[in-house]
Write an enzyme that holds these catalytic residues in place. Structure first.
Site, PDB file in Angstrom:
ATOM      1  CB  ILE A  78      -0.952  -0.020   1.217  1.00 47.09           C
ATOM      2  CG1 ILE A  78      -2.078  -1.026   0.975  1.00 47.09           C
ATOM      3  CG2 ILE A  78      -1.527   1.362   1.495  1.00 47.09           C
ATOM      4  CD1 ILE A  78      -2.984  -1.239   2.180  1.00 47.09           C
TER       5      ILE A  78
ATOM      6  CG  ASN B 201       1.915   2.330   4.633  1.00 49.81           C
ATOM      7  OD1 ASN B 201       0.742   1.961   4.562  1.00 49.81           O
ATOM      8  ND2 ASN B 201       2.899   1.682   4.024  1.00 49.81           N
TER       9      ASN B 201
ATOM     10  CB  SER C   9      -5.999   2.070  11.006  1.00 47.36           C
ATOM     11  OG  SER C   9      -6.431   1.190  12.016  1.00 47.36           O
TER      12      SER C   9
ATOM     13  CE1 TYR D  56      -1.776  -5.661  10.501  1.00 50.54           C
ATOM     14  CE2 TYR D  56      -4.063  -6.328  10.195  1.00 50.54           C
ATOM     15  CZ  TYR D  56      -2.953  -5.595   9.797  1.00 50.54           C
ATOM     16  OH  TYR D  56      -3.049  -4.784   8.691  1.00 50.54           O
TER      17      TYR D  56
ATOM     18  CE  LYS E  33      -2.244  -2.041  10.989  1.00 52.90           C
ATOM     19  NZ  LYS E  33      -1.463  -0.869  10.504  1.00 52.90           N
TER      20      LYS E  33
END
Length: 290
Positions: free
Chosen positions: A26, A96, A170, A185, A189
């Site tokens: 991403i 990120n 996120s 995880y 997040k």
């Protein structure tokens, strides 16, 4: 009417950005979108020099690779000092970098309570802690390390017609109640999402905005295990059943590129404290707290 032209609304001409984890996944999609649309400099931070150099090759006059560790305050300070000496300000900071974290190898619904407890306790403690350090703690310290540069972007007059911004990646995992996912995880997040809201309120006196993206599945190292069952190219419609992703595909470069251009430009100038979900509708079919 000219002010409403897309070329003005979505312009990032002259923008200076930092994207941690900007060399792959991403982050690379964001990097390429900004570089292709007039950004002055996009500094990409990561630990793998070869990946950073490969990403920078897409626009070497714009994309600047910087080897660094977002879990190290000294590394963050060093990167900030480099940018201060080279351009002196920053318009956009994208936090990120991320990691998946450990998973329990058995499912509670398919194991005895003793077997599940044993497998759960066998998870490496340090790996869970490192997941939080990367996903939740690093955006906090990264923001603080670049705060003065973001203030400098505002004082520069912010060439893109909006106030400086921190954009945090996120995940929809922060909303999920689905069994069997990485605890670290999902929890990290969820913490990242709340951090966005806390920072948004805290940085109001400095005119620095804070928003977050909550992506669903996009082709990346993190998502590889979740999209390996695609019927064809996972970014093409029809790669998945609607029950898995209503859009029947993962996100692709244009999805992420268009979203980051919106949020980084004058088009998104009124956003502050917002969590933008970009998941092709996946949350609609999963047990969530969203």
């Amino acid at each position: 009417m000219e002010a409403l032209h897309a070329s003005n609304l979505f312009s990032v001409n002259g923008l200076v950005a930092v994207i941690t984890g900007g060399g792959t996944g991403i982050g690379l999609m964001m990097t390429k979108a900004l570089a292709a649309n007039g950004a002055h400099k996009v500094y990409i931070v990561g630990r793998r020099k070869e990946k950073l150099d490969e990403a920078a090759s897409h626009a070497p006059e714009i994309i600047v690779p910087v080897v660094g560790d977002v879990t190290s305050k000294d590394s963050l300070k060093s990167i900030a000092a480099q940018i201060k000496s080279e351009v002196g300000y920053l318009n956009l900071l994208v936090c990120n970098s991320g990691m998946m974290g450990p998973q329990i190898p058995v499912k509670a619904a398919e194991a005895s309570v003793s077997a599940y407890a044993a497998a759960a306790l066998d998870m490496a403690w340090d790996e869970n802690v490192q997941t939080f350090a990367t996903n939740s703690v690093s955006p906090l310290y990264t923001t603080f390390a670049f705060l003065e540069l973001l203030d400098g972007g505002n004082k520069k007059g912010n060439r893109i017609g909006t106030k400086s911004q921190v954009l945090i990646t996120s995940s929809i995992a922060g909303f999920l109640r689905t069994p069997g996912l990485s605890y670290a995880y999902g929890m990290s997040k969820a913490a990242t999402t709340h951090l966005t809201k806390q920072l948004c309120s805290t940085l109001v006196p400095f005119d620095i905005r804070v928003n977050a993206l909550a992506p669903g599945l996009f082709p990346s190292d993190l998502a590889a295990g979740l999209i390996s069952n695609a019927k064809k190219d996972p970014t093409e419609e029809g790669a998945f059943e609607k029950s898995y992703i209503p859009a029947e595909r993962t996100g692709k470069e244009s999805d992420m590129g268009g979203t980051v251009l919106y949020m980084a430009s004058q088009a998104g100038a009124y956003l502050n404290g917002v969590i933008v979900v970009i998941d092709g509708g996946r949350l609609a079919g999963l047990p969530t707290t969203y």
